[in-house]
Structure formats: structure tokens, C-alpha cells
Design a protein around this motif. Structure first.
Motif, short mmCIF file in Angstrom:
data_model
loop_
_atom_site.label_atom_id
_atom_site.label_comp_id
_atom_site.label_asym_id
_atom_site.label_seq_id
_atom_site.Cartn_x
_atom_site.Cartn_y
_atom_site.Cartn_z
N ALA A 24 3.42 0.79 2.19
CA ALA A 24 4.25 1.90 2.68
C ALA A 24 3.61 3.29 2.55
CB ALA A 24 5.61 1.87 1.99
N PRO A 25 3.07 3.66 1.37
CA PRO A 25 2.60 5.05 1.25
C PRO A 25 1.37 5.39 2.10
CG PRO A 25 2.34 3.89 -0.83
CD PRO A 25 3.00 2.94 0.09
N VAL A 26 0.74 4.39 2.67
CA VAL A 26 -0.35 4.69 3.62
C VAL A 26 0.21 5.54 4.77
CG1 VAL A 26 -2.06 3.69 5.20
CG2 VAL A 26 -1.61 2.59 3.00
N GLN A 27 1.50 5.33 5.04
CA GLN A 27 2.15 6.10 6.12
C GLN A 27 2.22 7.60 5.82
OE1 GLN A 27 5.75 4.87 7.86
NE2 GLN A 27 5.14 2.75 8.10
N ILE A 28 2.32 7.93 4.54
CA ILE A 28 2.35 9.36 4.17
C ILE A 28 1.04 9.98 4.67
CG2 ILE A 28 2.35 11.02 2.27
CD1 ILE A 28 3.92 9.02 0.61
N TYR A 29 -0.04 9.27 4.40
CA TYR A 29 -1.38 9.72 4.81
C TYR A 29 -1.51 9.73 6.34
CZ TYR A 29 -6.52 9.40 5.25
OH TYR A 29 -7.83 9.59 5.60
N LEU A 30 -1.03 8.67 6.98
CA LEU A 30 -1.15 8.60 8.44
C LEU A 30 -0.38 9.72 9.13
CD1 LEU A 30 -0.91 4.77 9.19
CD2 LEU A 30 -2.94 6.22 9.09
N GLY A 39 -13.74 12.05 12.32
CA GLY A 39 -14.08 12.38 10.93
C GLY A 39 -12.86 12.84 10.13
N LEU A 40 -11.68 12.38 10.52
CA LEU A 40 -10.44 12.80 9.84
C LEU A 40 -9.82 11.65 9.04
CD1 LEU A 40 -8.40 15.15 9.56
CD2 LEU A 40 -7.26 14.29 11.61
N PHE A 41 -9.78 10.46 9.64
CA PHE A 41 -9.17 9.31 8.97
C PHE A 41 -10.23 8.53 8.20
CE2 PHE A 41 -8.20 4.73 9.06
CZ PHE A 41 -7.07 4.73 8.27
N ASN A 42 -9.90 8.23 6.93
CA ASN A 42 -10.86 7.56 6.06
C ASN A 42 -10.23 6.26 5.53
OD1 ASN A 42 -12.57 6.78 4.02
ND2 ASN A 42 -12.39 8.66 2.83
N VAL A 43 -10.80 5.12 5.94
CA VAL A 43 -10.24 3.82 5.55
C VAL A 43 -10.20 3.69 4.02
CG1 VAL A 43 -10.52 1.32 5.72
CG2 VAL A 43 -11.05 2.74 7.68
N GLU A 44 -11.20 4.26 3.34
CA GLU A 44 -11.25 4.16 1.88
C GLU A 44 -10.02 4.83 1.24
OE1 GLU A 44 -14.86 5.71 0.25
OE2 GLU A 44 -14.67 4.50 -1.58
N SER A 45 -9.54 5.90 1.86
CA SER A 45 -8.34 6.57 1.33
C SER A 45 -7.14 5.61 1.38
CB SER A 45 -8.00 7.82 2.14
OG SER A 45 -9.04 8.75 2.04
N SER A 46 -7.04 4.85 2.48
CA SER A 46 -5.93 3.89 2.60
C SER A 46 -6.01 2.85 1.48
CB SER A 46 -5.98 3.13 3.93
OG SER A 46 -5.92 4.03 4.99
N MET A 47 -7.21 2.37 1.19
CA MET A 47 -7.37 1.37 0.13
C MET A 47 -6.98 1.98 -1.22
SD MET A 47 -8.17 -1.52 1.33
CE MET A 47 -8.98 -2.64 0.19
N ALA A 48 -7.38 3.23 -1.44
CA ALA A 48 -7.05 3.91 -2.71
C ALA A 48 -5.53 4.06 -2.85
CB ALA A 48 -7.74 5.27 -2.76
N ILE A 49 -4.87 4.40 -1.74
CA ILE A 49 -3.41 4.57 -1.76
C ILE A 49 -2.73 3.24 -2.09
CG2 ILE A 49 -1.40 5.06 -0.30
CD1 ILE A 49 -3.21 7.11 1.20
N MET A 50 -3.26 2.17 -1.49
CA MET A 50 -2.68 0.84 -1.77
C MET A 50 -2.92 0.42 -3.23
SD MET A 50 -3.61 -1.15 1.75
CE MET A 50 -3.16 -2.78 1.17
N LEU A 51 -4.09 0.73 -3.74
CA LEU A 51 -4.36 0.39 -5.15
C LEU A 51 -3.37 1.12 -6.05
CD1 LEU A 51 -6.26 -1.03 -7.22
CD2 LEU A 51 -7.47 1.15 -7.40
N ASN A 52 -3.15 2.40 -5.76
CA ASN A 52 -2.21 3.20 -6.55
C ASN A 52 -0.81 2.59 -6.52
OD1 ASN A 52 -1.40 5.40 -8.10
ND2 ASN A 52 -1.03 6.71 -6.32
#
Ligand code: NAI
Length: 391
Positions: free
Chosen positions: A203-209, A305-318
Motif C-alpha cells: 500500500a505505501p508504495v502508492q504514497i510515493y507513486l 530519472g524520477l521514479f526509482n524502483v529501489e525506493s519502492s522496495m525500501a518502502i515495502m521493507l519498511n
């Protein structure tokens, strides 16, 4: 433990008819219930069609035909008599609390005392649904993924008063229901928290998206360049995926978590405007892209150069670490396996074990940049305490 022979499936829609089909395939007697003959018959016709396709492929098993399984299916609009000899009820009616409560009340008043009542709700409190019954120990969540016959995951959720025995019966039944894509994974969700395991972690990946979409709109970056950022790393980029899932679904999910978890989930400007303009993605068939001629061909030659897949993984880990902190599950292995069984993508813990320090910093920076504090890493992620919580 209760021996299950008779299952009642309430709601013959998208989820209900398909769940009924796999219950038939597992050898149970199934009664399908809906509010009109038209809906029950439409559900039963889809089950028949599904079984016949499998029969033609020879996938129903030795000596088993679609007709013989259909012989174990009853159809009715009379819920009270349908549950009279039920051992297990699976409710898959519309996602409305008052409707679910009424259904559970009728089941409780008419089903035999041993019967377990399970709900397939994706967003509602199991405890609240069960509160209208006099058998709260026998009320559980049984959360299928769409479509149940193809998605390996079924989450079994404990309400505050669900008994261990009811949970075990739910798991045992779930494991017996066939899945065409491999072995069922039926984890216990130990706390009745929003989103259960897999939906919550994603779910919180959506905050980023939402932030990415709004930034792109502000800076005049075309959507295809955002999807180009994910090229080779995700089967669909974030814009195409949002179209595929449905912009309205994303909007409703955002509102749901705004109420249940944090105001930071509030849908962004881009998504809100698209819903207002009825640009709902694939089904409308306009969204970020035009779907009128099928899956859009997206030019991914230039990256934003705006969306970073690694950020999504970090958000999911959190968020996975928050699930551990809240006691929704006791170990991360279950979370990773559930993500694979429910989303067909690996969970974040494998890579997270090596990267949690770097990813914690990444999330602090992202929270500063977006102004969304929900993205800041929780204690268990920052300290790496989760690494020892495998099981
Ligand atoms: P749907 O709209 O396709 O089917 C719902 C069915 O329930 C309809 O046929 C409707 O006539 C029937 N219904 C309404 N009130 C009823 C009542 N009082 N008694 C008997 N039947 C009644 O909805 P869908 O998508 O199958 O969803 C059902 C449940 O499954 C919801 O709680 C939803 O949140 C959950 N769910 C849905 C998923 C999805 O991807 N669609 C995934 C996981 C869970």
C-alpha cells in the motif's frame, strides 16, 4: 476439529463463483447463494464453463467430470435454509459493512453451532463483522486473491476473538483448495489490521507513486518517460500498472488507508483529477495511456530519472517491518512467501537484509523530499532488528 463436507458460498460474483469452483474441485458439496436467481444462475454458469474447460484439458482428475462436480452444486436465494447443514461458510458479498453484518447475523441464527463463518473482505475488520454473531470464536477472515483458482495465496485472518481451532480449520481448508499455478500458500494473519499482509505491505508504495505522478505533471514530464525509469526492472511501469489495476481502485484504496493508517495516503492531484474525468485506465479505456486498441505500446527510449524502483522496495521493507512490529506475523519468511504467492513478485526481505542501512537513509531522504512522514523508516528497519526474525 470439524470435518467439512458442506460449504456455503455467499455472493456469486467475481470472487464468489470462482471460490465455489475450487471448493467443488476439492470434493465438497457447495451451495451458492445470491440475492436473485439471475445472479446465482450467472455464477453457476461461469463455474460450469470453468469446469468444462478444465475437463477438456484433462485437468479434473481420473474419473471426474464437470457434470459430476456440477451435481454437487446447489443454488439458492434463501440464505437461512442454505446454511442449515453448513460446516463452513465463505462470504463474498459486496464490500459493505451493513450488508456483511446482516449476512453474518442470518448465518449465525441458522447454521449449526459447529459451523465456521469466514469472510473474504479485503478491507473490513473481521472483529466488527463477527460482532453481530454469538460465535465470535468461529468467525475468521479468508482472503482470496483474484482469481482464486490462479492465485496461490489465501490469507487466514484472526479477529480479536477467533479461536486457534477456527484458524487451523481455515488453513486446513485453504490448503485443500486446488490452484492451477502451484502449491497453495495459506498463512495465518495473527492481528486484524488494515490490508492484512500483502495488500498492506504494497500500500505505501502508492504514497510515493502519487508524489511521482504529481511531480511529473508539474514538470511536464510525459508518462512514458516515468515508465521508462522502470524498464527492465518491472514487468509494467508504474503508469501502465496503475491503468491496469484501475485508477478508481487506486483512489479508493488511498482513501481507505487515509482513514485507517495515515493521512499521507491521501490520493494525489493527478489521480483525483483522472477519477473526476472518468479516466479510469484500461477499463474506461483511457488512463495514463490509451487502451482502446489493447495494451498500449509505450516508448521507453527516454528516462525521466524520477521514479526509482529501489525506493519502492525500501518502502515495502519498511511496511513489512511494521507488520512484524505490530505482531501481524512473527517472521519475515511468511511475508516474502505471501508476496510471491499473491503478487507473483519477490518480497523485499531478501534484498533488505543486505540493504537496510542504505534503504533507511534513502527513506529519510524521500520523506524529506515528499513531506510524507509515513515513509520514514521504523525502528525495526533502521536497527536491522528484523534480520533475526525469520520465522
Ligand atoms: P462482485 O460485485 O463481483 O460480487 C458480489 C456479489 O454479492 C454480487 O453478485 C451481489 O449480488 C452479491 N450480494 C450482494 N448482497 C448480497 C447478499 N445480501 N446476499 C447474497 N449475495 C449478495 O464483488 P467481488 O469482486 O466478487 O467481491 C466480493 C468480496 O470479495 C468483497 O468483500 C471484496 O472486497 C472481496 N475481494 C475482492 C477481490 C477482487 O479482486 N475483486 C479480491 C479479494 C477480495
Amino acid at each position: 476439529m470439524v470435518e467439512i463436507k458442506n460449504i456455503v458460498l455467499i455472493g456469486a460474483g467475481l470472487m464468489g463463483h470462482n471460490a465455489a469452483q475450487i471448493c467443488l474441485m476439492a470434493g465438497y458439496n457447495v451451495t451458492l447463494v445470491d440475492i436473485s436467481d439471475e445472479f446465482v444462475n450467472a455464477g453457476a454458469a461461469k463455474i460450469d464453463e470453468g469446469l468444462k474447460k478444465l475437463e477438456a484439458k484433462g485437468s479434473l482428475g481420473e474419473g471426474i467430470s464437470a457434470a459430476s462436480l456440477m451435481g454437487n452444486l446447489k443454488k439458492t436465494t434463501d440464505l437461512a435454509s442454505a446454511v442449515k447443514d453448513a460446516d463452513f461458510v465463505i462470504e463474498a458479498v459486496v464490500e459493505k459493512m451493513d450488508v456483511k453484518k446482516q449476512v453474518f447475523k442470518t448465518c449465525d441464527e441458522n447454521a449449526p453451532p459447529h459451523c465456521i463463518l469466514a469472510t473474504n473482505t479485503s478491507t473490513m475488520s473481521i472483529t466488527e463483522i463477527g460482532s453481530v454473531t454469538n460465535r465470535q470464536d468461529k468467525v475468521i477472515g479468508m482472503h482470496f486473491f483474484n482469481p482464486p483458482i490462479l492465485m496461490r495465496l489465501i490469507e487466514i485472518i484472526a479477529g480479536e476473538k477467533s479461536s486457534e481451532e477456527s484458524m487451523n480449520t481455515g488453513v486446513e481448508l485453504g490448503e485443500k483448495l486446488p490452484c492451477l499455478k502451484g502449491k497453495r500458500f495459506v498463512p495465518k494473519v495473527l492481528k486484524d489490521r488494515p490490508g492484512f499482509i500483502v495488500n498492506r505491505m504494497n500500500a505505501p508504495v502508492q504514497i510515493y507513486l502519487n508524489w511521482v505522478f504529481d511531480q511529473a505533471a508539474e514538470k511536464g514530464i510525459p508518462w512514458n518517460q516515468i515508465d521508462a525509469d522502470a524498464a527492465g526492472l518491472m514487468p509494467m511501469g508504474p503508469c501502465e500498472l496503475a491503468d491496469y489495476v484501475g485508477i478508481d481502485t487506486m483512489f479508493h484504496v488511498g482513501n481507505y488507508y487515509t482513514q485507517t493508517l495515515s493521512p499521507d495516503f491521501k490520493p494525489g492531484k493527478v489521480i483525483t483529477k483522472m477519477v473526476e474525468e472518468n479516466k479510469l485506465g484500461r477499463k474506461s479505456p483511457q488512463g495514463f495511456f490509451d487502451w482502446s486498441a489493447g495494451r498500449p505500446k509505450i516508448d521507453k527510449s527516454v528516462k525521466a530519472g524520477l521514479f526509482n524502483v529501489e525506493s519502492s522496495m525500501a518502502i515495502m521493507l519498511n511496511e513489512g517491518c511494521r507488520l512484524l512490529e505490530e505482531g501481524v506475523v512473527t517472521g519475515f519468511k511468511v511475508i516474502d512467501e505471501a508476496n510471491m504467492a499473491g503478487m507473483n513478485t519477490p518480497g523485499p526481505f531478501g534484498a533488505g537484509k543486505k540493504n537496510f542501512e542504505k534503504w533507511s537513509q534513502l527513506l529519510e531522504d524521500l520523506a524529506d523530499k515528499t513531506g510524507k512522514d509515513y515513509l520514514r523508516p521504523c525502528e525495526l528497519m533502521k536497527t536491522g532488528g528484523f534480520v533475526d526474525m525469520r520465522k
